[in-house]
Design an enzyme around this catalytic site. Structure first.
Site, PDB file in Angstrom:
ATOM      1  NE  ARG A  51     -19.951  -5.727   1.195  1.00 25.66           N
ATOM      2  CZ  ARG A  51     -20.973  -6.301   0.562  1.00 25.66           C
ATOM      3  NH1 ARG A  51     -21.930  -6.959   1.194  1.00 25.66           N
ATOM      4  NH2 ARG A  51     -21.069  -6.231  -0.758  1.00 25.66           N
ATOM      5  N   GLY A  52     -22.043  -2.374   0.543  1.00 29.79           N
ATOM      6  CA  GLY A  52     -22.760  -2.443  -0.725  1.00 29.79           C
ATOM      7  C   GLY A  52     -23.398  -1.087  -0.947  1.00 29.79           C
ATOM      8  CB  ALA A  53     -23.228   1.259  -3.795  1.00 32.93           C
ATOM      9  NE  ARG A  81     -16.428   1.932   2.573  1.00 33.81           N
ATOM     10  CZ  ARG A  81     -16.590   0.737   1.980  1.00 33.81           C
ATOM     11  NH1 ARG A  81     -17.664   0.015   2.221  1.00 33.81           N
ATOM     12  NH2 ARG A  81     -15.688   0.269   1.144  1.00 33.81           N
ATOM     13  CD  GLN A 177     -15.778  -7.322   0.224  1.00 38.24           C
ATOM     14  OE1 GLN A 177     -14.886  -7.953  -0.336  1.00 38.24           O
ATOM     15  NE2 GLN A 177     -15.630  -6.050   0.535  1.00 38.24           N
ATOM     16  CG  ASP A 217     -18.967   0.336  -4.842  1.00 35.86           C
ATOM     17  OD1 ASP A 217     -18.608  -0.741  -5.339  1.00 35.86           O
ATOM     18  OD2 ASP A 217     -19.387   0.445  -3.665  1.00 35.86           O
ATOM     19  CG  ASN A 227     -18.068  -3.403  -8.532  1.00 36.74           C
ATOM     20  OD1 ASN A 227     -18.831  -3.080  -7.611  1.00 36.74           O
ATOM     21  ND2 ASN A 227     -17.885  -4.656  -8.869  1.00 36.74           N
ATOM     22  CE  LYS A 228     -15.289  -4.384  -2.580  1.00 30.31           C
ATOM     23  NZ  LYS A 228     -14.899  -3.193  -1.789  1.00 30.31           N
TER      24      LYS A 228
END
Lengths: 311, 311
Positions: A51-53, A81, A177, A217, A227-228
């Site tokens: 995970r993580g762009a 995604r 996270q 992201d 973003n998150k």
């Protein structure tokens, strides 16, 4: 990425296998997930093994490079995604290399190495913003795990670790996270405390947060940042308290085809990520990202320098 | 409070026993905790068998009334939790009644009945603010569980249930009191969805929240409001999005001895409430409340009417 004192990447290639630290298993144990083809990679992205762009981008690059039918693989991986721009950028990069007759695996290796180097540069630029004794708030995990090495938001923090800093880590519900961030900070020996996301505003208002750094992201042409989930709230509250709010991201996260943040597709994930920790099911909603308008952002730290937004 | 279709209170007296729905066990099961003396009551408050400022007040009132040495009991109960003003107000009320030679148990009964009536009136005043089809966000549980019956924030919502409303329920980490709210709404048949606290801003920014109503633990002379951690963030983001933000509280929650919110003592609870859901312990901080300055509050709904703050 320091793991028990040893330097490693969160994702790497060994022959025709892509190995990655299984982020679903952290921080309990360090387990390696092995992807042998594009289907394994698609699974890993969807289920958040990786995970993580930026890391998603690298995984997808290898997924396309490893496939017999690169066009089909690209379609498969693009459907995993929707929000992280790096995914689409990385796939386009490898498809472009193939079209130019280049070696796809070599192109993916270069893409991976470039991401690490970009993050290192983000750290170099960003650390100048961090003064001695700073207490820095971060949200989600924009660390080495999310980017192979260094991180985006965590790169400047890593490089400023001799400045007697302290990090407030939002736990980042629903997927927590923040624990990945806390784990990385533990490994680096950087002082920190995890907090319920609700408590970030409390510490900001008390004057106990000197700056905020988060990852991204996707960044629109007008610098609105996806973003998150929760990033938007923290940015609004930071602005209200005149706390500098920085986004750290490589240029691969910038999507010039999207005019402003309202056009960014926001992934809504399974409600079970919310109610999974409850003693029983409740009706729930689970948007995974939000958009922070540029007006709340002090600047964006990139590999080429800092884009100042708040003049 | 509707429990499986039956009306009941969350706390009541039977002879010289105080019975209460054990809120630590909800929503899994409905279990009754029996307090036989002031020590049991102190335990119940400290361990959050009973919670919510008005309900804590009633429990403490009975605790003093039941004790042989009311002064010692008052000291014991005052030391349980520092932030909720109702606790101190209720104890002072019963001590005053004893000093005037009144029956202490009768005084506590009257205090309890008055709280229920105040909440009913809060509902009557507050429901006028709720228009047909409103989507209302609430934080923590300011419901019947927290107040014996009706609730503070939930009283207007209960009374507006025929208006086709929908409630966004912040899960309210770390203790997830949002689940108590969701449970109450389920019992009443009111449409709702629980969300990670991080998602409240997302839905506000999307125009999917028409108003916010929360409870309060203590209100200063200048109308700054101490309430569950996270309330401050929601208030700032609501203001930024021009969403009316109401606090609902009986006048027993107002502390005229405290000039402004900065002087309200904020309870910091065991960090285990934060890391308890993690696969292992992390360094954590856990402030249980925050203070929302009056400038973010549209109005305070009391039993005597609405105090308009945003003119």
């Amino acid at each position: 990425l320091l793991v028990n004192g040893k330097e490693m990447h969160s994702l790497w290639r060994e022959g025709m296998q892509i190995k990655m630290i299984d982020q679903r298993k952290l921080p309990q144990k360090i387990e390696i997930f092995v992807a042998r083809n594009e289907h394994d990679v698609a699974y890993a992205i969807k289920e958040m093994v990786v995970r993580g762009a930026p890391a998603i981008g690298v995984a997808a690059a290898y997924g396309v490079a490893m496939a017999r039918d690169s066009k089909k693989a690209a379609e498969l991986l693009q459907a995993t995604r929707p929000t992280a721009h790096d995914l689409f950028h990385a796939i386009a990069t490898i498809l472009g290399a193939i079209e130019h007759g280049e070696d796809a695996v070599k192109a993916a290796d270069e893409y991976a190495a470039a991401i690490v180097e970009k993050c290192r540069k983000i750290g170099e630029h960003g650390k100048k913003l961090i003064k001695h004794g700073y207490r820095i708030l971060t949200h989600c995990n924009a660390g080495a795990l999310a980017t192979l090495d260094y991180g985006t938001a965590l790169a400047p923090i890593r490089m400023a670790k001799d400045k007697d800093i302290f990090v407030w880590v939002d736990e980042s519900r629903p997927r927590l996270q923040g624990l990945l961030t806390a784990w990385e900070l533990e490994q680096e020996g950087i002082e920190h405390a995890v907090i319920a996301d609700n408590a970030a505003g409390y510490f900001m208002e008390k004057g106990m947060v000197d700056m905020v750094i988060v990852g991204a992201d996707r960044i629109a042409l007008n610098y609105d940042v996806a973003n998150k989930i929760g990033t938007y709230e923290k940015a609004v509250v930071a602005k209200e308290n005149e706390i500098p709010f920085y986004v750290a991201a490589p240029l691969t996260t910038f999507d010039k085809s999207i005019e402003d943040g309202s056009k960014i597709e926001i992934e809504e994930r399974d409600a079970k990520e919310v109610y999974g920790i409850y003693p029983r099911k409740f009706k729930a909603r689970n948007p995974a990202f939000d958009v922070t308008p540029a007006k709340y952002i002090t600047g964006i730290i990139t590999e080429e320098g800092i884009i100042e937004l708040d003049k």
